[in-house]
Design a protein around this motif. Structure first.
Motif, PDB file in Angstrom:
ATOM      1  N   CYS A 152      -5.755  -2.025   2.440  1.00  0.00           N
ATOM      2  CA  CYS A 152      -5.928  -2.805   1.208  1.00  0.00           C
ATOM      3  C   CYS A 152      -6.980  -2.158   0.306  1.00  0.00           C
ATOM      4  O   CYS A 152      -7.857  -1.431   0.769  1.00  0.00           O
ATOM      5  N   ASP A 153      -6.901  -2.469  -0.981  1.00  0.00           N
ATOM      6  CA  ASP A 153      -7.925  -1.996  -1.920  1.00  0.00           C
ATOM      7  C   ASP A 153      -9.181  -2.848  -1.835  1.00  0.00           C
ATOM      8  O   ASP A 153     -10.282  -2.365  -2.090  1.00  0.00           O
ATOM      9  N   GLU A 154      -8.995  -4.118  -1.469  1.00  0.00           N
ATOM     10  CA  GLU A 154     -10.158  -4.995  -1.323  1.00  0.00           C
ATOM     11  C   GLU A 154      -9.761  -6.220  -0.507  1.00  0.00           C
ATOM     12  O   GLU A 154      -8.630  -6.699  -0.586  1.00  0.00           O
ATOM     13  N   SER A 204       0.836  -1.211   0.000  1.00  0.00           N
ATOM     14  CA  SER A 204       0.000   0.000   0.000  1.00  0.00           C
ATOM     15  C   SER A 204       0.867   1.255   0.000  1.00  0.00           C
ATOM     16  O   SER A 204       0.551   2.251  -0.658  1.00  0.00           O
ATOM     17  N   ASN A 240      -7.523  -2.115   6.376  1.00  0.00           N
ATOM     18  CA  ASN A 240      -8.036  -0.861   5.817  1.00  0.00           C
ATOM     19  C   ASN A 240      -7.047  -0.187   4.863  1.00  0.00           C
ATOM     20  O   ASN A 240      -7.406   0.785   4.193  1.00  0.00           O
ATOM     21  N   THR A 257     -12.662  -1.213   4.396  1.00  0.00           N
ATOM     22  CA  THR A 257     -12.302  -1.591   3.030  1.00  0.00           C
ATOM     23  C   THR A 257     -13.416  -2.434   2.407  1.00  0.00           C
ATOM     24  O   THR A 257     -14.114  -3.173   3.109  1.00  0.00           O
TER      25      THR A 257
END
Length: 373
Positions: free
Chosen positions: A150-152, A105, A148, A171
């Motif tokens: 992460c993108d998904e 990230s 949180n 997320t």
């Protein structure tokens, strides 16, 4: 040109577990869609191509898995490997996966995390009682903060999504069930011949477990229940390995076979009469799905996704966590009733064939990943 996908995990050979099995299935079905490389711990066996190995510690060990060293060399290697990827797909949670989330990230890489275990429930098992609540709170807070970033997130069942959301994860979370190879894991054509091949007892009823022998799996309760059985025409089969303090009592138990980690789990399942999953914490429990696909009657604790796909007295039986007495009663019930064993096993197989397909699962995950390219 195919996108460069970096697959990161806290496990690798020879530690064959649910996460590694998922990775094998994913790699097999995704090489045409991505240029895939791996970042994994070095457990002493190097197998495959495009793999970067991270040095592990001799002293830090979690649930039978040596953790990676917190060294400048390792951190530099992790950062360098992540920089070369277009998309980072992480399996966890443990130290390598958490460090990878942070740097992925920070480096601005699209980062997806597949949650195979509820971290705060897992690590809680390894703390002394006086630190139990403190460690639970710390790991929960740290995990939530990393998730949180992460993108998904991908999780294997809806209740886990709700659990994470309720605990502060903001997320986006997507459901992606695991699957089973129903051709590989199938009822035996000749259980007697399989036992001969594996050098297992031919006449005794075999009660089995597959997986890590570790605190959170609570396999000790199965050994205790085995000793309480009135029927002595039984044999305990432990397919897996773990820390010495957990595995030695099984090696010294009479009428018990311990195999260590094996690559032919399906053969051992076909030699069993009853499968037991006594775990204190699970998400999906891939080995339970594989046992059900093999047509075995399953006795399990009511944890994670297990309590959703097992229906009491239809395709399996539940017993309370930590209760060796209740487990012994449930095993005796199945030992005395071949009809019930057959009914539960047949319905278990139907459940897996109908609801758990690797092709469907991996195709869904690939669509989610490609959406982030």
């Amino acid at each position: 040109m195919k996108p460069k996908l970096l697959l990161i995990a806290d496990t690798y050979y020879p530690k064959v577990d649910g996460t590694l099995k998922f990775m094998e299935e994913f790699l097999q079905r995704s090489r045409h869609d991505f240029e895939i490389s791996l970042l994994v711990p070095d457990f002493g066996i190097r197998k495959g191509n495009n793999i970067t190995y991270v040095e592990t510690s001799k002293y830090l060990n979690i649930s039978g898995y040596p953790s990676i060293k917190l060294s400048f060399k390792n951190i530099s290697l992790i950062k360098k490997t992540i920089k070369e990827a277009d998309l980072v797909f992480i399996q966890g949670p443990a130290l390598l996966s958490y460090i990878s989330i942070y740097y992925s990230s920070k480096l601005g890489k699209k980062t997806l995390f597949y949650l195979h275990t509820i971290s705060w429930e897992l690590f809680q098992q390894f703390a002394p009682p006086f630190l139990n609540k403190l460690l639970y709170a710390f790991v929960k807070r740290m995990s939530t903060a990393l998730y949180n970033r992460c993108d998904e997130l991908l999780v294997p069942y809806p209740e886990l999504k709700d659990h994470l959301t309720a605990n502060g994860v903001k997320t986006s979370i997507n459901i992606a069930k695991l699957g089973v190879d129903i051709d590989l894991f199938s009822p035996p054509k000749d259980s007697h011949a399989m036992r001969k091949k594996l050098h297992l007892p031919l006449k005794e009823k075999i009660i089995g477990y597959v997986g890590r022998v570790s605190k959170e799996k609570n396999v000790t309760v199965l050994r205790q229940a085995f000793h309480k059985l009135a029927s002595k025409n039984t044999h305990l089969l432990i397919v897996g390995d773990g820390p010495e303090d957990q595995i030695v009592p099984f090696r010294t138990t009479s009428r018990c076979t311990v195999t260590g980690f094996v690559n032919n789990v399906q053969d051992y399942l076909q030699a069993m009469d009853i499968f037991v999953m006594p775990s204190l914490t699970e998400t999906t429990s891939l080995t339970t799905l594989e046992a059900m696909a093999s047509g075995l009657p399953v006795i399990a604790t009511k944890v994670g996704f297990i309590k959703e796909y097992i229906s009491k007295d239809y395709n399996g039986i539940f017993f309370p966590k930590n209760s060796s007495s209740f487990l012994a009663v449930k095993i005796e019930k199945l030992l005395k009733s071949p009809v019930l064993r057959q009914k539960l096993g047949q319905n278990a197989r139907k459940t897996i064939v109908y609801s758990f397909s690797w092709d469907r699962s991996i195709n869904r995950i690939k669509r989610i990943l490609l959406h982030h390219i």
